[in-house]
Design an enzyme around this catalytic site. Structure first.
Site, PDB file in Angstrom:
ATOM      1  N   ASN A  54       1.610   8.857  23.433  1.00 19.01           N
ATOM      2  CA  ASN A  54       0.443   7.284  24.408  1.00 19.01           C
ATOM      3  C   ASN A  54      -0.799   7.798  23.947  1.00 19.01           C
ATOM      4  OD1 ASN A  54       0.335   4.726  25.185  1.00 19.01           O
ATOM      5  ND2 ASN A  54       0.406   5.975  26.983  1.00 19.01           N
ATOM      6  N   SER A  57      -6.809   9.913  26.605  1.00 18.45           N
ATOM      7  CA  SER A  57      -5.511  10.676  26.418  1.00 18.45           C
ATOM      8  C   SER A  57      -4.827  10.916  25.746  1.00 18.45           C
ATOM      9  CB  SER A  57      -5.070  11.287  27.602  1.00 18.45           C
ATOM     10  OG  SER A  57      -6.212  11.637  28.944  1.00 18.45           O
ATOM     11  N   HIS A  82      -4.419   6.563  26.336  1.00 15.08           N
ATOM     12  CA  HIS A  82      -4.607   5.690  27.394  1.00 15.08           C
ATOM     13  C   HIS A  82      -5.745   5.984  26.987  1.00 15.08           C
ATOM     14  CE1 HIS A  82      -4.303   3.839  30.810  1.00 15.08           C
ATOM     15  NE2 HIS A  82      -5.360   4.650  31.947  1.00 15.08           N
ATOM     16  N   ASP A 142       1.860   6.258  31.648  1.00 13.96           N
ATOM     17  CA  ASP A 142       0.610   7.050  31.817  1.00 13.96           C
ATOM     18  C   ASP A 142       1.379   8.230  32.202  1.00 13.96           C
ATOM     19  OD1 ASP A 142      -0.595   4.105  30.381  1.00 13.96           O
ATOM     20  OD2 ASP A 142      -1.479   3.752  32.249  1.00 13.96           O
TER      21      ASP A 142
HETATM   22  C1  GRF Z   1      -6.318   1.239  24.081  1.00 14.87           C
HETATM   23  O1  GRF Z   1      -7.548   1.393  24.463  1.00 14.87           O
HETATM   24  C2  GRF Z   1      -5.628   2.224  24.312  1.00 14.87           C
HETATM   25  O2  GRF Z   1      -5.726   3.162  24.725  1.00 14.87           O
HETATM   26  C3  GRF Z   1      -4.124   1.263  25.583  1.00 14.87           C
HETATM   27  O3  GRF Z   1      -4.505   0.202  25.069  1.00 14.87           O
HETATM   28  C4  GRF Z   1      -5.882  -0.135  24.380  1.00 14.87           C
HETATM   29  C5  GRF Z   1      -5.538  -0.446  23.114  1.00 14.87           C
HETATM   30  O4  GRF Z   1      -6.014  -1.157  21.604  1.00 14.87           O
HETATM   31  N1  GRF Z   1      -3.402   2.259  25.587  1.00 14.87           N
HETATM   32  P1  GRF Z   1      -5.941  -1.330  20.652  1.00 14.87           P
HETATM   33  O5  GRF Z   1      -4.800  -2.134  20.759  1.00 14.87           O
HETATM   34  O6  GRF Z   1      -5.040  -0.119  19.536  1.00 14.87           O
HETATM   35  O7  GRF Z   1      -7.399  -1.707  20.225  1.00 14.87           O
END
Ligand code: GRF
Length: 216
Positions: free
Chosen positions: A109, A138, A111, A147
């Site tokens: 994932n 991360s 974050h 997370d």
């Molecule tokens: C990103 O900031 C990611 O870190 C978080 O959600 C957002 C998704 O953005 N988990 P995208 O859909 O990849 O543009």
């Protein structure tokens, strides 16, 4: 070269998905995206997948009685695509412990913070409120708690005078787009070993710089 078969799970705009698709467009990249799965029909990211000729599936969580049934439908799509690893990229549904355990050490994932700081929602607002000089992003293996999980790659991003959530999020997002393809490459190359819930990287190069904010 046998490439790792990956599903990317999204809920929204899919800019991280796009970064992964761009990386995987190179035949030298060790992973291929074989499925993009969204829980929302209107997710903007689906268009990136279609443009890249990658199969898409929509599994609408509102159509299922409970999480387990929703996940069974997702897993049917994932199995049909012969998927070996999963990337969560802005996928906004909580996953059950059963799903997380079935994909243990095979699901990652991204974050937008330097975990374990600011896990959960409203990351950038909380970072601004805390007055940190650096935040970042991360990529980590997924564990049951939201997370959390062994960290693979992080990038630092400075917080600048006058930042609001939007400006900070945009700066972090640029770093995300570099980190996610790197983390997936390390996974696909078999260079990650989890030792006591910490990740060891074979032949990883560490940066030799120290970042200070503000500049001395
Ligand atoms: C990103 O900031 C990611 O870190 C978080 O959600 C957002 C998704 O953005 N988990 P995208 O859909 O990849 O543009």
């Amino acid at each position: 070269m046998k490439r790792l078969r990956v599903a990317v799970l999204i809920s929204g705009r899919g800019s991280n998905l796009r970064a992964l698709l761009e990386a995987a467009a190179s035949p030298a990249y060790p992973a291929e995206i074989t499925l993009v799965l969204s829980n929302r029909r209107g997710a903007g990211g689906l268009a990136h997948a279609r443009r890249a000729d990658v199969p898409t599936a929509v599994v609408d969580h509102t159509a299922f009685a409970d999480r387990a049934a929703f996940e069974r439908a997702m897993e049917a799509e994932i199995a049909a695509a012969g998927v070996e690893a999963i990337c969560l990229a802005g996928f906004m549904r909580r996953l059950t412990a059963g799903f997380v355990e079935r994909w243990r050490d095979r699901m990652i994932n991204i974050h937008p913070s330097l975990l374990p700081a600011f896990a959960g929602l409203d990351t950038h607002r909380r970072a601004l409120e805390a007055g940190v000089r650096f935040t970042g992003c991360s990529v980590h293996f997924v564990r049951t708690e939201v997370d959390s999980g062994p960290i693979i790659v992080q990038a630092t991003v400075p917080v600048l005078p006058g930042d609001d959530e939007e400006r900070l999020a945009a700066r972090v997002l640029t770093a995300e787009h570099r980190c996610y393809p790197l983390a997936l490459r390390l996974l696909a190359e078999g260079r990650l070993t989890i030792v006591g819930e910490r990740v060891e990287i074979s032949d990883g190069r560490a940066p030799d710089t120290v970042a200070i904010n503000p500049m001395p």
